[in-house]
Design a protein around this motif. Structure first.
Motif, PDB file in Angstrom:
ATOM      1  N   THR A 229      12.032   2.773  -5.949  1.00 59.95           N
ATOM      2  CA  THR A 229      10.931   2.941  -5.003  1.00 59.95           C
ATOM      3  C   THR A 229      10.517   1.603  -4.396  1.00 59.95           C
ATOM      4  O   THR A 229      10.340   1.478  -3.173  1.00 59.95           O
ATOM      5  CB  THR A 229       9.730   3.591  -5.713  1.00 59.95           C
ATOM      6  OG1 THR A 229      10.126   4.843  -6.264  1.00 59.95           O
ATOM      7  CG2 THR A 229       8.576   3.786  -4.749  1.00 59.95           C
ATOM      8  N   ILE A 230      10.366   0.595  -5.251  1.00 63.75           N
ATOM      9  CA  ILE A 230       9.931  -0.716  -4.755  1.00 63.75           C
ATOM     10  C   ILE A 230      11.012  -1.349  -3.891  1.00 63.75           C
ATOM     11  O   ILE A 230      10.718  -1.964  -2.849  1.00 63.75           O
ATOM     12  CB  ILE A 230       9.568  -1.622  -5.946  1.00 63.75           C
ATOM     13  CG1 ILE A 230       8.370  -1.048  -6.710  1.00 63.75           C
ATOM     14  CG2 ILE A 230       9.260  -3.040  -5.476  1.00 63.75           C
ATOM     15  CD1 ILE A 230       8.016  -1.805  -7.975  1.00 63.75           C
ATOM     16  N   MET A 231      12.269  -1.231  -4.282  1.00 60.17           N
ATOM     17  CA  MET A 231      13.343  -1.791  -3.478  1.00 60.17           C
ATOM     18  C   MET A 231      13.372  -1.156  -2.090  1.00 60.17           C
ATOM     19  O   MET A 231      13.508  -1.847  -1.070  1.00 60.17           O
ATOM     20  CB  MET A 231      14.693  -1.575  -4.176  1.00 60.17           C
ATOM     21  CG  MET A 231      14.978  -2.529  -5.320  1.00 60.17           C
ATOM     22  SD  MET A 231      15.133  -4.253  -4.791  1.00 60.17           S
ATOM     23  CE  MET A 231      16.516  -4.140  -3.674  1.00 60.17           C
ATOM     24  N   HIS A 232      13.232   0.187  -2.029  1.00 63.93           N
ATOM     25  CA  HIS A 232      13.340   0.874  -0.737  1.00 63.93           C
ATOM     26  C   HIS A 232      12.124   0.618   0.158  1.00 63.93           C
ATOM     27  O   HIS A 232      12.283   0.303   1.348  1.00 63.93           O
ATOM     28  CB  HIS A 232      13.501   2.380  -0.962  1.00 63.93           C
ATOM     29  CG  HIS A 232      13.496   3.177   0.300  1.00 63.93           C
ATOM     30  ND1 HIS A 232      14.522   3.112   1.227  1.00 63.93           N
ATOM     31  CD2 HIS A 232      12.572   4.050   0.818  1.00 63.93           C
ATOM     32  CE1 HIS A 232      14.242   3.900   2.244  1.00 63.93           C
ATOM     33  NE2 HIS A 232      13.066   4.485   2.014  1.00 63.93           N
ATOM     34  N   LEU A 233      10.939   0.749  -0.414  1.00 61.09           N
ATOM     35  CA  LEU A 233       9.736   0.686   0.407  1.00 61.09           C
ATOM     36  C   LEU A 233       9.251  -0.739   0.666  1.00 61.09           C
ATOM     37  O   LEU A 233       8.526  -0.955   1.642  1.00 61.09           O
ATOM     38  CB  LEU A 233       8.615   1.486  -0.267  1.00 61.09           C
ATOM     39  CG  LEU A 233       8.848   2.998  -0.362  1.00 61.09           C
ATOM     40  CD1 LEU A 233       7.693   3.665  -1.091  1.00 61.09           C
ATOM     41  CD2 LEU A 233       9.024   3.608   1.029  1.00 61.09           C
ATOM     42  N   VAL A 234       9.629  -1.685  -0.172  1.00 62.45           N
ATOM     43  CA  VAL A 234       9.083  -3.041  -0.015  1.00 62.45           C
ATOM     44  C   VAL A 234      10.189  -4.058   0.284  1.00 62.45           C
ATOM     45  O   VAL A 234      10.248  -4.613   1.387  1.00 62.45           O
ATOM     46  CB  VAL A 234       8.293  -3.468  -1.279  1.00 62.45           C
ATOM     47  CG1 VAL A 234       7.703  -4.869  -1.082  1.00 62.45           C
ATOM     48  CG2 VAL A 234       7.187  -2.482  -1.573  1.00 62.45           C
ATOM     49  N   ILE A 235      11.064  -4.295  -0.680  1.00 62.45           N
ATOM     50  CA  ILE A 235      11.971  -5.445  -0.579  1.00 62.45           C
ATOM     51  C   ILE A 235      12.950  -5.276   0.583  1.00 62.45           C
ATOM     52  O   ILE A 235      13.066  -6.140   1.463  1.00 62.45           O
ATOM     53  CB  ILE A 235      12.717  -5.637  -1.911  1.00 62.45           C
ATOM     54  CG1 ILE A 235      11.706  -5.964  -3.019  1.00 62.45           C
ATOM     55  CG2 ILE A 235      13.754  -6.755  -1.785  1.00 62.45           C
ATOM     56  CD1 ILE A 235      12.312  -6.086  -4.399  1.00 62.45           C
TER      57      ILE A 235
ATOM     58  N   SER B   5       0.833  -1.207   0.000  1.00 61.51           N
ATOM     59  CA  SER B   5       0.000   0.000   0.000  1.00 61.51           C
ATOM     60  C   SER B   5       0.864   1.251   0.000  1.00 61.51           C
ATOM     61  O   SER B   5       0.584   2.213  -0.745  1.00 61.51           O
ATOM     62  CB  SER B   5      -0.921  -0.031   1.230  1.00 61.51           C
ATOM     63  OG  SER B   5      -1.676   1.141   1.300  1.00 61.51           O
ATOM     64  N   GLN B   6       1.924   1.249   0.809  1.00 66.52           N
ATOM     65  CA  GLN B   6       2.799   2.416   0.845  1.00 66.52           C
ATOM     66  C   GLN B   6       3.537   2.610  -0.478  1.00 66.52           C
ATOM     67  O   GLN B   6       3.727   3.734  -0.942  1.00 66.52           O
ATOM     68  CB  GLN B   6       3.805   2.268   1.992  1.00 66.52           C
ATOM     69  CG  GLN B   6       3.173   2.262   3.378  1.00 66.52           C
ATOM     70  CD  GLN B   6       4.205   2.236   4.478  1.00 66.52           C
ATOM     71  OE1 GLN B   6       5.330   2.697   4.296  1.00 66.52           O
ATOM     72  NE2 GLN B   6       3.814   1.727   5.646  1.00 66.52           N
ATOM     73  N   ALA B   7       3.939   1.499  -1.095  1.00 65.07           N
ATOM     74  CA  ALA B   7       4.650   1.608  -2.366  1.00 65.07           C
ATOM     75  C   ALA B   7       3.742   2.173  -3.457  1.00 65.07           C
ATOM     76  O   ALA B   7       4.159   3.027  -4.252  1.00 65.07           O
ATOM     77  CB  ALA B   7       5.184   0.242  -2.777  1.00 65.07           C
ATOM     78  N   LYS B   8       2.504   1.739  -3.476  1.00 65.32           N
ATOM     79  CA  LYS B   8       1.576   2.262  -4.485  1.00 65.32           C
ATOM     80  C   LYS B   8       1.280   3.735  -4.244  1.00 65.32           C
ATOM     81  O   LYS B   8       1.172   4.517  -5.207  1.00 65.32           O
ATOM     82  CB  LYS B   8       0.290   1.440  -4.468  1.00 65.32           C
ATOM     83  CG  LYS B   8       0.442   0.053  -5.067  1.00 65.32           C
ATOM     84  CD  LYS B   8      -0.876  -0.687  -5.129  1.00 65.32           C
ATOM     85  CE  LYS B   8      -0.713  -2.039  -5.829  1.00 65.32           C
ATOM     86  NZ  LYS B   8      -1.998  -2.782  -5.897  1.00 65.32           N
TER      87      LYS B   8
END
Length: 833
Positions: free
Chosen positions: A678-684, A469-472
């Protein structure tokens, strides 16, 4: 039971079989069969009965065994017999077994001496036997009697050969002592299937029925007509003894007294008799078992090695110890975190060679799938020009504009930026799904503790969904930022200027332009699918894609180039997979309706998987070959007729069109770079950190941590099975070692000269007293006469044998002396020896 040697061998094999049963396997010793071969009334059945230790075979004169009897001995706690033709019926009285064999023989062959190759299968279960197969075969006969067929000799021979030709069959070649040994059909048959004599043992019967003053000492000493394994003499029970129910043990004692008291055999009495034959056969079984042990030991050691590590873990695990549970929980979560990190970041151990997964698949989403999704929503040229013209006209309103309005450019750009939301959110969804799949793969190692696995998956998946949710939100924010300000002063915003050539141009030292070779984007095998059969049909080529062209070669050595296709005005379209085709196909075509390759308007290229197709499309996208856009026929033309393009408006549309193209390339470049970050920082990265730092704490706070470590019923059974199997394997290896040290392997005797079996030159009966030095044998034609000195019972054939002319054959009324020996005649001393 009268078989003492068998009684010594049984405990060894039983111990080994018990050890294998403990680990749920069979002891594959594959003990050899023992076939008894000989002439009619040679005493075969008596030899077989003595070996088994039971009196159960039909006896009598003439041909008694008229069907093969396959006797299976099975080690069992109780003693009984069963026939295959009467399943379920158990015989405990062996007199009934004899009668059943006779009745079953008569049922198939009749009562008038007929024969049949259909075997009688008899199974005897007893605690005093090994798992062996003994075969009693019909006696070899030459003259048919009763209902026997004219070719009785050949039928019996073929019947015998079916059994003795097997490599796993020991042959007991039985020959009566009162017949010519060189005429023994049993030895001849054995020689045919066992020319080296590895599995043939000669058995001489009826020694007690020889004429007084005659013996077969030279045969039993293996000096006359030698065999590699030699001969064993036995004395069977007579028909009178059998009818009088003489006990087998009493018969064995009488046999022993015979050999001890006979002047020709007393010196070798310990190597004669049924008991010695049993020991000899048992030694062969022991040799076979010892030869089998290395393979069994190797197999068991391999199984033990594979269970060592797991068994050590289970030995140290006490399922009911709370401190042990706590330590195991911490170790399992630590291993889970390391496994997740390895799958995402990549590692050299446990590499999956079947499909992409984890970090490799996410990397492919970032750099192939996401750019491809961006191009799929690329604006249609006609539709874009129409939108630009509408925007210009609407901004000018009722007035006729003299200049190109900036607001039209911004309106079109913002509309194109809004379209990027779909591909960006889809990229996040694909990455999130792959992360969840990776978590599921990592928790598979926790399947021994189902509650722990379920709770771990729930906690980590919930956290991934929160980060999704935060990444989106961050992706949408990035697009809003792009929409908030259109930066026309960007250094890459070239406006009307366009690159004149896609290749980089440099200056050489002499200031002359140097054009670099185009970059190779991709290489690989593809099949050209739409070439007609007349021209060779579909064929695989090695393709090389660069920024300017698509070339293909005969093979990957790239020496023989077949064609080079420029990429100008090319696009890609999807083609449905054929019903009978296993290939996935896409096509390349020219937007100006020109032939792409020779006389083909489009080029169909086929791959083995859909993933390869998507990968090639992404590579073509990098080279500037975009997918085809589908439009509704007639829609564009109908709207195009609603307005006219004057020259001034056309120039303004072209201007804004170039500006939009330039600015959107900046946006695309920025989004392609920003989305993976963005996805690497906020999710993975956040999920990895969560697993290492917070997962264990959340597991403790979720409830009773001890219940999380409750074993599944399957795991409890697995632990017990591993420990039991591990112990049984060690025991089996110890038993094999004991057998190796407690038994002795007897080496195979050296080869002997058995050429006599081929030539059949010597035919002799020991019916005459010993000869003097000058005695010779006179043998009837066509055999030559050979000088035999008295003290050389096994004469070698001399290089120049002295042959005397044999006397004329007697008349028809005289006694037939064929294959008999006449009284010796004196030879003058002058005759050379």
């Amino acid at each position: 039971m009268g078989n003492r040697g068998m009684e010594e061998l049984i405990p060894l094999v039983n111990r080994l079989q018990d050890a294998f049963s403990a680990i749920g396997q069979t002891c594959d010793l594959d003990l050899p069969q023992i076939a008894v071969v000989g002439g009619q009334s040679a005493g075969k059945s008596s030899v077989l009965e003595n070996f088994v230790g039971r009196d159960f075979l039909p006896r009598g004169s003439g041909i008694v065994t008229r069907r093969p009897l396959v006797l299976q001995l099975i080690s069992s706690a109780s003693e009984h017999a069963e026939f295959l033709h009467s399943k379920g019926k158990k015989f405990t009285d062996f007199d009934d077994v004899r009668r059943e064999i006779k009745a079953e023989t008569d049922r198939v062959t009749g009562t008038n001496k007929g024969i049949s190759s259909i075997p009688i299968n008899l199974r005897i279960c007893s605690p005093n036997v090994l798992n062996l197969t003994l075969i009693d075969l019909p006696g070899i006969t030459k003259v048919p009697v009763g209902d026997q067929p004219p070719d009785i000799e050949y039928q019996i021979r073929d019947m015998i050969m079916q059994f003795i030709c097997r490599d796993n069959c020991l042959i007991l070649a039985v020959t009566p002592a009162n017949m010519d040994l060189a005429n023994s059909d049993a030895l001849k048959l054995a020689k045919d299937v066992d020319p080296q004599g590895h599995r043939t043992i000669g058995v001489i019967t009826k020694l007690d029925l020889m004429d007084k003053g005659t013996d077969v000492r030279d045969v039993l000493e293996n000096r006359l007509l030698p065999l590699r394994r030699g001969y064993v003499g036995v004395v069977n029970r007579s028909q009178k003894d059998i009818e009088g129910k003489k006990d087998i043990n009493a018969a064995l004692a009488a046999e022993r007294r015979f050999f001890k008291s006979h002047p020709a055999y007393r010196h070798m009495a310990d190597c004669m008799g049924t008991l010695y034959l049993q020991r000899l056969l048992n030694q062969q079984l022991t040799n076979h078992i010892r030869d089998t042990l290395p393979a069994l030991r190797s197999r068991l050691q391999g199984q033990l090695l594979s269970l060592d590590k797991e068994a050590e873990e289970y030995k140290c695990l006490n399922p009911d110890d709370p401190s042990r549970k706590t330590k195991a929980l911490m170790q399992l979560i630590q291993h889970f975190g390391l496994d997740f990190e390895k799958r995402i970041e990549g590692s050299g151990d446990q590499v999956d060679t079947v499909e992409l997964s984890g970090g490799a698949k996410i990397n492919r989403i970032f750099h192939e799938r996401f750019p491809f999704e961006l191009v799929k929503m690329e604006f249609d040229e006609k539709e874009l020009r129409r939108e630009i013209s509408y925007a210009i006209k609407n901004i000018h309103g009722i007035r006729t504009g003299l200049f190109t309005p900036d607001m039209a450019f911004e309106a079109i750009v913002k509309k194109q930026i809004v379209k990027l939301k779909g591909p960006c959110l889809k990229c996040v969804d694909m990455v999130i799904q792959e992360l969840i799949n990776t978590v599921h793969q990592c928790t598979s190692k926790l399947e021994s503790f189902p509650k722990l696995r379920e709770e771990t998956e729930r906690i980590v998946t919930t956290h991934i969904r929160e980060r999704e949710s935060q990444a989106k939100d961050q992706v949408l924010l990035s697009l809003e930022i792009q929409l908030s300000y259109i930066n026309t002063n960007h250094e890459d915003f070239i406006g009307f200027a366009k690159e004149s050539h896609p290749l980089s141009v440099f200056l050489t030292p002499d200031l002359s332009p140097l054009t670099l070779a185009p970059q190779v984007i991709r290489k690989g095998w593809l099949t050209i699918n739409n070439i007609s059969l007349i021209k060779g049909g579909a064929k695989e080529y090695w393709f090389m894609l660069t920024a300017e062209s698509l070339s293909w070669f005969k093979d990957d050595e790239e020496k023989e180039k077949k064609y080079m296709l420029p990429l100008d005005n090319l696009k890609v379209r999807d083609i449905e997979k054929g019903f009978m085709s296993s290939k996935h196909v896409f096509a390349i075509f020219n937007t100006e309706q020109r032939n792409v390759y020779k006389d083909y308007r489009h080029l169909e290229l086929a791959c083995d998987t859909q993933d390869e197709v998507d990968s090639w499309k992404a590579s073509l996208l990098r080279a500037g070959v975009y997918p085809e856009k589908t439009t509704v026929d007639g829609e564009g033309s109908a709207q195009a007729e609603s307005f006219s393009m004057d020259p001034q408006l056309e120039r303004q549309v072209e201007t804004i069109r170039n500006l939009v193209d330039s600015y959107m390339s900046i946006v695309y470049k920025s989004i392609r770079d920003l989305m993976p970050k963005t996805i690497m920082h906020l999710v993975i990265n956040n999920v990895e950190e969560f697993i290492h730092s917070e997962l264990l704490a959340q597991l403790y706070s979720s409830g009773d941590q001890y219940s999380l470590m409750d074993e599944s019923p399957e795991q409890a059974l697995r632990r017990e099975e591993v420990l039991r199997t591990h112990t049984a394997l060690k025991e089996a290896l110890n038993i094999i070692t004991d057998i190796s040290t407690s038994t002795i392997s007897t080496p195979l005797p050296p080869p002997v000269d058995n050429s006599w079996l081929h030539s059949g030159s010597l035919q002799r009966r020991y019916l005459s007293p010993p000869l003097s030095v000058q005695d010779v044998f006179i043998i009837t034609p066509p055999h030559p006469v050979v000088l035999v000195p008295k003290k050389h019972p096994a004469p070698p054939a001399p290089s120049l044998p002295i042959c005397l002319e044999a006397p004329a054959p007697p008349d028809s009324n005289s006694i037939d002396t064929t294959n008999t020996i006449s009284r010796p005649k004196r030879v003058p001393p002058s005759v050379p020896r």
